[in-house]
Write an enzyme that holds these catalytic residues in place. Structure first.
Site, PDB file in Angstrom:
ATOM      1  N   ASP A   1     -10.577  12.129  -4.040  1.00  0.00           N
ATOM      2  CA  ASP A   1     -10.445  13.571  -4.323  1.00  0.00           C
ATOM      3  C   ASP A   1     -11.403  14.410  -3.490  1.00  0.00           C
ATOM      4  OD1 ASP A   1      -8.608  12.967  -6.519  1.00  0.00           O
ATOM      5  OD2 ASP A   1     -10.384  12.337  -7.624  1.00  0.00           O
TER       6      ASP A   1
ATOM      7  N   HIS B   1      -3.026  14.241  -2.775  1.00  0.00           N
ATOM      8  CA  HIS B   1      -3.530  15.223  -1.822  1.00  0.00           C
ATOM      9  C   HIS B   1      -2.846  16.552  -2.089  1.00  0.00           C
ATOM     10  CE1 HIS B   1      -5.460  12.082   0.395  1.00  0.00           C
ATOM     11  NE2 HIS B   1      -4.359  11.561   0.868  1.00  0.00           N
TER      12      HIS B   1
ATOM     13  N   LYS C   1       1.367  -9.377  -5.445  1.00  0.00           N
ATOM     14  CA  LYS C   1       1.308  -9.627  -4.003  1.00  0.00           C
ATOM     15  C   LYS C   1       0.375 -10.796  -3.703  1.00  0.00           C
ATOM     16  CE  LYS C   1      -0.301  -7.411   0.289  1.00  0.00           C
ATOM     17  NZ  LYS C   1      -0.802  -6.141   0.887  1.00  0.00           N
TER      18      LYS C   1
END
Length: 423
Positions: A12, A40, A140
């Site tokens: 941030d 964003h 993953k």
């Protein structure tokens, strides 16, 4: 050549604004890691755009935007965010967007599991966004995840998803409220819509670099949330730093022109975990209110405190920044005294640490050593030249450079695209 923008704190920091400025000259803008947990905000031509999964280079109609192989890719979020940008006037976005066929698929199943895992942790919860990012990276690493190219093999995709769901059902039982057939049905529709966006990103990036294209790489999250170098276990599940960029996009290290570390002129953090300069009193609330400190992705209020230069020095040691973008300097305009952390002090031995240790239990016991600066007590909003800053603000910026050994190249002085000093 590649320019890399990385968060230097806990996220941030305002990376999207610099990305928006620099993408105007870029041919390619890319995301390397993370997922739709990123957030964003970009203000361009009077319009505010929110980006989560998609690169913010989409504001430039002449820039191709790539979601890289290290990203966990949520298809539903992809189309939802794309539609929202088109509604705000970015009609070119659809033709300027690509996703790697090697990216992992972030499923609704992962989000449901994320919530259950947070419940298991109870009082020691991580404070995730609840969007399944951690479980996506976990599958993953366990080698039972699903990659984007497998979406187009219906039989393989559906078999892998059913197997994954069955495994989680064994673990959580009836607590897992999830319909695998419903998700499979959604992907039967996505399978028709996705092909135009999917690309072999290794081949694409190799050609782009060989052609000398200007490439802008937009980091997600920040170094202090990195799975290896952040405040573990209160971190995200990907490599958010320089290493993650190189592996997540197959970037040639010799083609890196600039590595820009983005840091606020103070510090914020969302979620749980250590934050040595956090102020839960008047100072923290004032920073929160003036800085409008609540998340783009979650709406959660951010914890606030003074700038921690030990964190920035550590971050620079990992990411090798060539310059800083110091953002939101104007938020400090009304503070008569401004503090920065310059060390941590062991209360038992009196030893001062000017580095960030791995042992966070030890760090929690340490006291913060602050250096105080006189506030400037006048507006810096929209100032465009460094010499036009109040002398006290100039002193503050120069100390950041001196302490970290990294020059400040950009200074944010407001929310608009043009509210930026370039040194």
């Amino acid at each position: 050549m590649a320019t890399i923008i990385l968060g230097a704190q806990w996220g941030d920091e305002g990376k999207g604004k610099l990305s928006d400025i620099l993408c105007q000259k870029a041919q390619v803008c890319a995301r390397a890691a993370g997922g739709h947990n990123a957030g964003h905000s970009v203000v361009a031509n009077g319009v505010s755009y929110d980006f989560h999964l998609l690169p913010s280079g989409l504001v430039n109609p002449n820039c191709i935007n790539l979601i890289g192989s290290g990203v966990v890719f949520n298809v539903q979020a992809f189309f939802k965010e794309l539609a929202a940008l088109e509604e705000k006037g970015l009609t070119h976005a659809r033709k300027n967007l690509l996703v790697s066929d090697r990216a992992q698929v972030n499923l609704e199943l992962h989000a449901r599991v994320d919530g259950l895992e947070e419940r298991e942790l109870a009082g020691k919860k991580i404070g995730t966004t609840g969007r399944g990012i951690g479980p996506s990276y976990a599958t993953k690493a366990a080698r039972n995840g699903i990659r984007v190219h497998e979406i187009f093999d219906q039989e393989t995709f559906e078999a892998k998803l059913r197997k994954l769901a069955a495994g989680y059902k064994k673990r959580f039982g009836d607590l897992l409220e999830y319909d695998v057939e419903e998700e499979i049905a959604r992907f039967r529709e996505y399978r028709k819509l996705l092909p135009e966006y999917v690309v072999d990103a290794v081949n694409y990036m190799h050609k782009a670099q060989a052609s000398g294209a200007e490439i802008l790489i937009e980091g997600a999250n920040a170094l202090m949330l990195d799975i290896d170098y952040g405040t573990y276990p209160y971190v995200t599940s990907s490599n958010t730093g320089l290493g993650g960029v190189i592996t997540g996009l197959a970037v040639n290290p010799r083609n890196i022109k600039e590595i820009i570390g983005v840091a606020k002129a103070y510090t914020t953090r969302v979620g749980e975990g250590i934050f040595k300069t956090e102020d839960t009193g008047e100072i923290g609330h004032k920073l929160q209110d003036i800085g409008r400190e609540w998340g783009v992705s979650t709406g959660r209020k951010r914890r606030c405190g003074w700038l921690d230069l030990v964190v920035l020095k550590y971050s620079a040691a990992v990411n090798y920044y060539t310059s800083w973008n110091l953002t939101k300097l104007d938020v400090l305009d009304t503070f008569p005294v401004i503090k920065v952390a310059v060390a941590y002090k062991d209360p038992e031995t009196g030893e001062e640490l000017d580095y960030f240790p791995a042992d966070l239990a030890y760090l929690e016991r340490c006291e913060v050593v602050y250096k105080e600066f006189e506030g400037w007590m006048t507006t810096t909003t929209a100032v465009k030249k460094f010499e036009d800053l109040p002398p006290q603000a100039q002193t503050y910026v120069k100390f950041v450079e001196e302490y970290t050994g990294v020059p400040v190249k950009w200074i944010g002085t407001g929310p608009a695209r043009d509210d930026m000093i370039y040194l």
